[in-house]
Design an enzyme around this catalytic site. Structure first.
Site, PDB file in Angstrom:
ATOM      1  N   HIS A 366       4.824  -5.651  10.445  1.00 33.75           N
ATOM      2  CA  HIS A 366       3.969  -6.331   9.462  1.00 33.75           C
ATOM      3  C   HIS A 366       4.753  -7.038   8.362  1.00 33.75           C
ATOM      4  O   HIS A 366       4.153  -7.542   7.422  1.00 33.75           O
ATOM      5  CB  HIS A 366       3.022  -5.337   8.783  1.00 33.75           C
ATOM      6  CG  HIS A 366       2.024  -4.721   9.690  1.00 33.75           C
ATOM      7  ND1 HIS A 366       0.753  -5.231   9.868  1.00 33.75           N
ATOM      8  CD2 HIS A 366       2.105  -3.634  10.490  1.00 33.75           C
ATOM      9  CE1 HIS A 366       0.090  -4.457  10.723  1.00 33.75           C
ATOM     10  NE2 HIS A 366       0.892  -3.486  11.112  1.00 33.75           N
ATOM     11  N   LYS A 557      -5.680  -9.865  -3.936  1.00 34.46           N
ATOM     12  CA  LYS A 557      -4.677  -9.272  -3.043  1.00 34.46           C
ATOM     13  C   LYS A 557      -3.748  -8.439  -3.908  1.00 34.46           C
ATOM     14  O   LYS A 557      -3.825  -8.511  -5.142  1.00 34.46           O
ATOM     15  CB  LYS A 557      -3.885 -10.367  -2.316  1.00 34.46           C
ATOM     16  CG  LYS A 557      -3.363 -11.470  -3.256  1.00 34.46           C
ATOM     17  CD  LYS A 557      -2.684 -12.608  -2.502  1.00 34.46           C
ATOM     18  CE  LYS A 557      -3.631 -13.595  -1.882  1.00 34.46           C
ATOM     19  NZ  LYS A 557      -3.746 -13.495  -0.437  1.00 34.46           N
ATOM     20  N   ARG A 558      -2.863  -7.655  -3.292  1.00 29.47           N
ATOM     21  CA  ARG A 558      -1.885  -6.920  -4.087  1.00 29.47           C
ATOM     22  C   ARG A 558      -1.074  -7.889  -4.940  1.00 29.47           C
ATOM     23  O   ARG A 558      -0.887  -9.051  -4.572  1.00 29.47           O
ATOM     24  CB  ARG A 558      -0.971  -6.107  -3.158  1.00 29.47           C
ATOM     25  CG  ARG A 558      -1.656  -4.917  -2.532  1.00 29.47           C
ATOM     26  CD  ARG A 558      -2.129  -3.923  -3.567  1.00 29.47           C
ATOM     27  NE  ARG A 558      -1.021  -3.209  -4.171  1.00 29.47           N
ATOM     28  CZ  ARG A 558      -0.637  -1.990  -3.847  1.00 29.47           C
ATOM     29  NH1 ARG A 558      -1.305  -1.309  -2.936  1.00 29.47           N
ATOM     30  NH2 ARG A 558       0.397  -1.404  -4.429  1.00 29.47           N
ATOM     31  N   LYS A 563       3.476 -13.405  -3.488  1.00 31.82           N
ATOM     32  CA  LYS A 563       2.084 -13.875  -3.334  1.00 31.82           C
ATOM     33  C   LYS A 563       1.730 -14.892  -4.431  1.00 31.82           C
ATOM     34  O   LYS A 563       0.702 -15.558  -4.373  1.00 31.82           O
ATOM     35  CB  LYS A 563       1.116 -12.699  -3.349  1.00 31.82           C
ATOM     36  CG  LYS A 563       1.321 -11.747  -2.157  1.00 31.82           C
ATOM     37  CD  LYS A 563       0.314 -10.604  -2.188  1.00 31.82           C
ATOM     38  CE  LYS A 563       0.583  -9.521  -1.147  1.00 31.82           C
ATOM     39  NZ  LYS A 563      -0.013  -9.805   0.167  1.00 31.82           N
ATOM     40  N   THR A 663      -5.069 -11.295   5.688  1.00 24.76           N
ATOM     41  CA  THR A 663      -6.378 -11.110   6.330  1.00 24.76           C
ATOM     42  C   THR A 663      -7.485 -11.449   5.329  1.00 24.76           C
ATOM     43  O   THR A 663      -8.585 -11.825   5.729  1.00 24.76           O
ATOM     44  CB  THR A 663      -6.559  -9.660   6.832  1.00 24.76           C
ATOM     45  OG1 THR A 663      -6.137  -8.759   5.800  1.00 24.76           O
ATOM     46  CG2 THR A 663      -5.752  -9.413   8.084  1.00 24.76           C
ATOM     47  N   LYS A 667     -11.255 -13.374   5.702  1.00 25.30           N
ATOM     48  CA  LYS A 667     -12.537 -12.901   5.162  1.00 25.30           C
ATOM     49  C   LYS A 667     -13.165 -13.977   4.284  1.00 25.30           C
ATOM     50  O   LYS A 667     -14.374 -14.236   4.346  1.00 25.30           O
ATOM     51  CB  LYS A 667     -12.336 -11.628   4.331  1.00 25.30           C
ATOM     52  CG  LYS A 667     -11.852 -10.449   5.139  1.00 25.30           C
ATOM     53  CD  LYS A 667     -11.208  -9.363   4.262  1.00 25.30           C
ATOM     54  CE  LYS A 667     -10.348  -8.455   5.141  1.00 25.30           C
ATOM     55  NZ  LYS A 667      -9.482  -7.559   4.363  1.00 25.30           N
TER      56      LYS A 667
HETATM   57  C1  F58 Z   1       0.490  -6.496   5.292  1.00 29.59           C
HETATM   58  N1  F58 Z   1       1.421  -5.446   5.003  1.00 29.59           N
HETATM   59  C2  F58 Z   1       1.144  -7.868   5.276  1.00 29.59           C
HETATM   60  N2  F58 Z   1       1.991  -3.402   4.125  1.00 29.59           N
HETATM   61  O1  F58 Z   1       1.768  -8.086   4.017  1.00 29.59           O
HETATM   62  C3  F58 Z   1       0.051  -8.910   5.505  1.00 29.59           C
HETATM   63  O2  F58 Z   1       0.620 -10.192   5.572  1.00 29.59           O
HETATM   64  C4  F58 Z   1      -0.673  -8.602   6.812  1.00 29.59           C
HETATM   65  O3  F58 Z   1      -1.787  -9.436   6.960  1.00 29.59           O
HETATM   66  C5  F58 Z   1      -1.157  -7.166   6.833  1.00 29.59           C
HETATM   67  O4  F58 Z   1      -0.086  -6.275   6.575  1.00 29.59           O
HETATM   68  C6  F58 Z   1      -1.783  -6.782   8.156  1.00 29.59           C
HETATM   69  O5  F58 Z   1      -0.941  -7.139   9.210  1.00 29.59           O
HETATM   70  C7  F58 Z   1       1.037  -4.374   4.291  1.00 29.59           C
HETATM   71  O6  F58 Z   1      -0.098  -4.263   3.860  1.00 29.59           O
HETATM   72  C8  F58 Z   1       1.861  -2.279   3.388  1.00 29.59           C
HETATM   73  O7  F58 Z   1       0.947  -2.112   2.617  1.00 29.59           O
HETATM   74  C9  F58 Z   1       2.954  -1.221   3.575  1.00 29.59           C
HETATM   75  C10 F58 Z   1       2.494   0.129   3.094  1.00 29.59           C
HETATM   76  C11 F58 Z   1       3.588   1.171   3.210  1.00 29.59           C
HETATM   77  C12 F58 Z   1       4.888   0.766   2.557  1.00 29.59           C
HETATM   78  C13 F58 Z   1       5.355  -0.608   2.990  1.00 29.59           C
HETATM   79  C14 F58 Z   1       4.244  -1.657   2.903  1.00 29.59           C
END
Ligand code: F58
Length: 828
Positions: A366, A557-558, A563, A663, A667
């Protein structure tokens, strides 16, 4: 064989009368309250129990069917599930939302009030966790035998408050009232081992066996969450593990007479499943995190093997009957753990076990960001999981032999490919372990998969090109359209029927009506009503008054530098300055939402400055409705479902090459927002699907970003050429918006002028130009409505159902079952 009455499953009625009866009974029998005195929360609990009884019936029927039909099962291993509220989703997917609404009304209770009492199940950080929740829902909806495994965190994602401008984190005690959706399974407990040492045993026949001795043990206990499919009878299962102290462990100290120490140690061992780490983009190098990962992986694999054997299959059939998907590298230790279970516990030969493991696992990546890639110090791994470290050495040895054979003498390549990074104080590269131990590796959008092959996994791609596939992310239309946007759902139903709910490509039937004036009017009316709904919530949460007749421009988003919330903020400041200077600018509401990782100072600084700017802008009488800026507090799944349907514009403005997919972009577009975005992640595929006229693309491409970095970026030089941008930066650094600490904004100015690691300054001119294109189109209501309707009509590809089918066909090799039989055709 048990008598028929023993194996018979109950069949509870789903009509209003039957539901009312169950709910009234549950208030007395389960909640233990007199219906005359029951509170709203009592009724909520009673309703939940009435639903869960019905869910578990179907769960058992589904399980019988899968057992009878000898199916292959897929297991999704994820550290995170960002589920949100379950009551409404379960009611809808079980097909009893309307009868339940009526039943509750008959009992004198308003269902909507009840739905609002529920806390979100926020067992995830962001996109990765929400994707896992969408995938489980789709597996059930499409009739795939698919199960989730994860951790039952006592505390999920923290609750965000602003005091008054900066983020303060509060614990998310989501289980404080108990949880009616879970089935605790005290009969399903597995021992999980940590620390200790490995003993080698040489056998007369020449082979060497290993035992893992001493150390500590904790139990993993299962909690089951039934997951209902929409519009069919399938109910699958999400199994979350909670840590429980073992009895032996207790007894050791009890016997020594140290009662208090025994109880304290019990509590200590149960901390493993206590809290979700709230980091969304950095690897967490903590011992407790490694223990969490191993804890849930070991419990899940023991459970999977138990089920496999209980169904009567032998271990050689594992890859034919089981697929295991690793959601990022967080569960990658599974590769070593399965080897341990097969070789040490089931006494398979190493080579046989390796062949089975590799054909069973697949791995989803990811992120490309180096700081997010998990590596564990060899020393830590050796101490916590000594047997696994030995197994990883063996896997690496065999793997590097293969590489040596293929590329003789290429030591640089060996070092690059090795599972052990020898450069940075000896660390285990979990992504390498995952690639070596899987038969498929996938990225989550076309660009992301391409970049994986060209950069992070270039050497692996050269070695095994057939292992790499792309599976572009998707979102579930059940939550993100039907539940979040009932008004648009209704309108779609009137115009094109409801088939799109199962097959999102059918939204295309809307295309021919995009310029129909009636539809355009109805579409804009729906959007306005959704904006009023959001404005009410914003007033309640922040006190800020929003005008639903201006553009709602949304970035949710985060919070992360890549971002680029700062890019949007600079635009806000620029507009504010121009309004004060008497310029006529297109009016807009800018809404931000998202959490910063508690230890990520820059992200927290970004939240603070947005809040400070918002406070000044929103209270300036010279501005009025021409500009409002809101930071929506505690953005979570349940607030997302109010914000998203109300958005006119979706901000997807990451530095190209950094957002794996996104994602939220899907949405928002599905709900009719037009995207302002860079050519990053799935934005590229969204552009290809919706067409240039429904999206505002701007900025450097991923290649140009690399080129720009190579040329040595010079933000100062760019600022010198762009007076509006320079004025905005100066306004911030001058302390104009400073409410708290006067030093902070000066630092932000320096950061933008001299560092700007994500090229906010370099992309600014292109960005504002894209915003102006959006303003121009927005001013033409007919043209905007047409573009927005086409946008909705063309988003079918981004259904999670397509994503899941891609996984099923390209990776898991599983097929969906037809609708589960009703009890009349012999399922019992
Ligand atoms: C997200 N990653 C990607 N990681 O940033 C986003 O582009 C993508 O659409 C999504 O995954 C789904 O594929 C993400 O959310 C985390 O939150 C991890 C949590 C644990 C530690 C490292 C990051």
């Amino acid at each position: 064989m048990a008598a028929p009455e023993v194996t018979h499953l109950p069949n509870l009625p789903n009509d209003v009368e039957g539901l009312r009866q169950s709910i009234r009974d549950a208030v007395v029998r389960v909640v233990g309250e007199d219906p005359r005195q029951a509170t709203e929360r009592d009724w909520m609990e009673a309703l939940a129990f009435a639903i869960r009884e019905r869910m578990v019936e179907r769960r058992l029927l589904t399980r019988r069917q899968f057992a009878d039909e000898d199916v292959k099962r897929v297991y999704y291993l994820s550290m995170e599930y960002l589920i949100g509220r379950m009551l409404e989703a379960n009611l809808r997917n079980m097909g009893i939302l309307e009868p339940a609404r009526q039943a509750m009304a008959d009992l004198g209770v308003n269902l909507d009030t009840i739905l609002d009492l529920e806390d979100d199940a926020a067992l995830g950080n962001g996109g990765l966790g929400r994707l896992a929740a969408c995938i489980l829902e789709s597996l059930a909806t499409q009739g795939y035998p698919g199960y989730g495994y994860g951790i039952r965190y006592e505390f999920g994602m923290f609750r965000q408050e602003f005091e008054p401008y900066h983020q303060v984190e509060h614990p998310d005690n989501w289980l404080r009232y108990g949880n009616p959706w879970e089935f605790p399974r005290s009969d399903r407990k597995y021992p999980i081992h940590f620390y200790g040492h490995v003993v080698e045993h040489h056998h007369p026949r020449g082979e060497t066996r290993y035992t893992w001795e001493n150390g500590e043990e904790v139990l993993a206990m299962a909690y089951d969450y039934p997951t209902a499919g929409y519009g069919r009878r399938n109910v699958n299962n999400l199994r979350l593990w909670a840590a429980k102290a073992t009895r032996d462990f207790d007894l050791r100290y009890f016997n020594e007479g140290d009662y208090i120490r025994a109880v304290a140690d019990k509590a200590e061992s149960e901390t493993i499943s206590m809290v979700l780490y709230p980091n969304d983009a950095t690897a967490i190098g903590k011992e407790l995190r490694l223990k969490q990962e191993y804890f849930f992986v070991s419990a899940s694999l023991q459970d999977i093997l138990d089920r496999h054997l209980a169904l009567g299959y032998n271990l050689d059939a594992l890859p034919d009957k089981v697929a295991i998907q690793l959601n990022d590298t967080h569960p990658a230790i599974a590769v070593a753990e399965l080897m341990r279970l097969l070789v040490d516990c089931h006494e398979l030969s190493w080579d046989r076990a390796w062949d089975l493991a590799r054909r069973t696992f697949a791995y989803t990546n990811h992120t490309l960001m180096p700081e997010a890639l998990e590596t564990w110090p060899v020393e830590l791994m050796e101490r916590v999981l000594p047997r696994h470290m030995g197994i990883i050495y063996q896997i690496n040895h065999d793997f590097l032999e293969q590489v040596r054979h293929r590329y003789p003498g290429d030591n640089d390549r060996l070092a690059r490919l090795s599972i052990i990074d020898e450069q940075n104080g000896r660390r285990v590269r979990m992504a390498h372990l995952a690639v070596v131990g899987s038969h498929r590796v996938n990225g989550v959008a076309a660009l992301h998969t391409q970049l994986l092959q060209e950069t992070l996994f270039e050497d692996f791609y050269n070695l095994w090109p057939e292992r790499f596939v792309n599976v572009t992310n998707g979102v579930t239309p059940r939550l993100w359209m039907i539940q979040a946007n009932p008004a648009l759902t209704e309108l779609l139903g009137q115009r094109i029927g409801n088939d799109w709910q199962y097959d999102l490509d059918r939204l295309r039937a809307l295309e021919p009506y995009a310029h129909d004036a009636d539809l355009q009017k109805a579409f804009l009316d729906v959007k306005r009503a959704n904006k009023v709904r959001l404005a009410n919530l914003v007033r309640e949460r922040t006190g800020v008054e929003l005008n639903p007749d201006v553009m709602f421009d949304v970035q949710i988003k985060r919070i992360h530098e890549y971002k680029r919330q700062l890019l949007k903020l600079l635009h806000v400041v620029d507009l504010y300055r121009r309004i004060r200077a008497g310029e006529d600018v297109a009016p807009r509401v800018v809404l931000f939402g998202g959490k910063a990782a508690p230890g990520y100072a820059r992200a927290k600084g970004i939240i603070q400055v947005i809040n400070e700017v918002a406070d000044i802008v929103n209270h300036d009488p010279a501005v009025g409705d021409r500009l409002k800026c809101v930071f929506f507090p505690n953005y979570e799944v349940s607030s997302a479902s109010i914000i998203i349907p109300a958005a006119d514009v979706s901000e997807q403005i990451s530095t190209a090459g950094f957002e794996a997919s996104g994602t939220g972009n899907m949405k928002l577009a599905l709900n009719g927002a037009l995207t302002i975005g860079t050519l990053d992640g799935a934005n590229i595929e969204i552009r290809d699907a919706v067409g240039e006229e429904s999206i505002f693309i701007f900025g450097m491409t991923a290649d140009e970003v690399v080129e720009h970095r190579r040329n040595g970026p010079n933000p100062e030089a760019i600022l010198a050429q762009q007076p509006n941008l320079a004025a905005a930066v100066e306004m911030i650094e001058s302390g104009f918006f400073t409410c708290d600490d006067p030093g902070t904004h000066g630092d932000l100015g320096r950061y933008l002028r001299h560092e700007d690691p994500f090229f906010v300054i370099a992309d600014y001119a292109a960005y504002t130009e894209a915003c102006e294109r959006a303003d121009t189109l927005y001013a033409d209501r007919t043209a905007w409505a047409e573009a927005a309707i086409l946008n909705v009509a063309r988003m079918g590809y981004f259904s999670i159902d397509r994503t899941v089918r891609d996984y099923a066909n390209q990776i898991w090799d599983i097929i969906p079952e037809p609708v589960a039989p009703s009890r009349t055709n012999g399922a019992a």
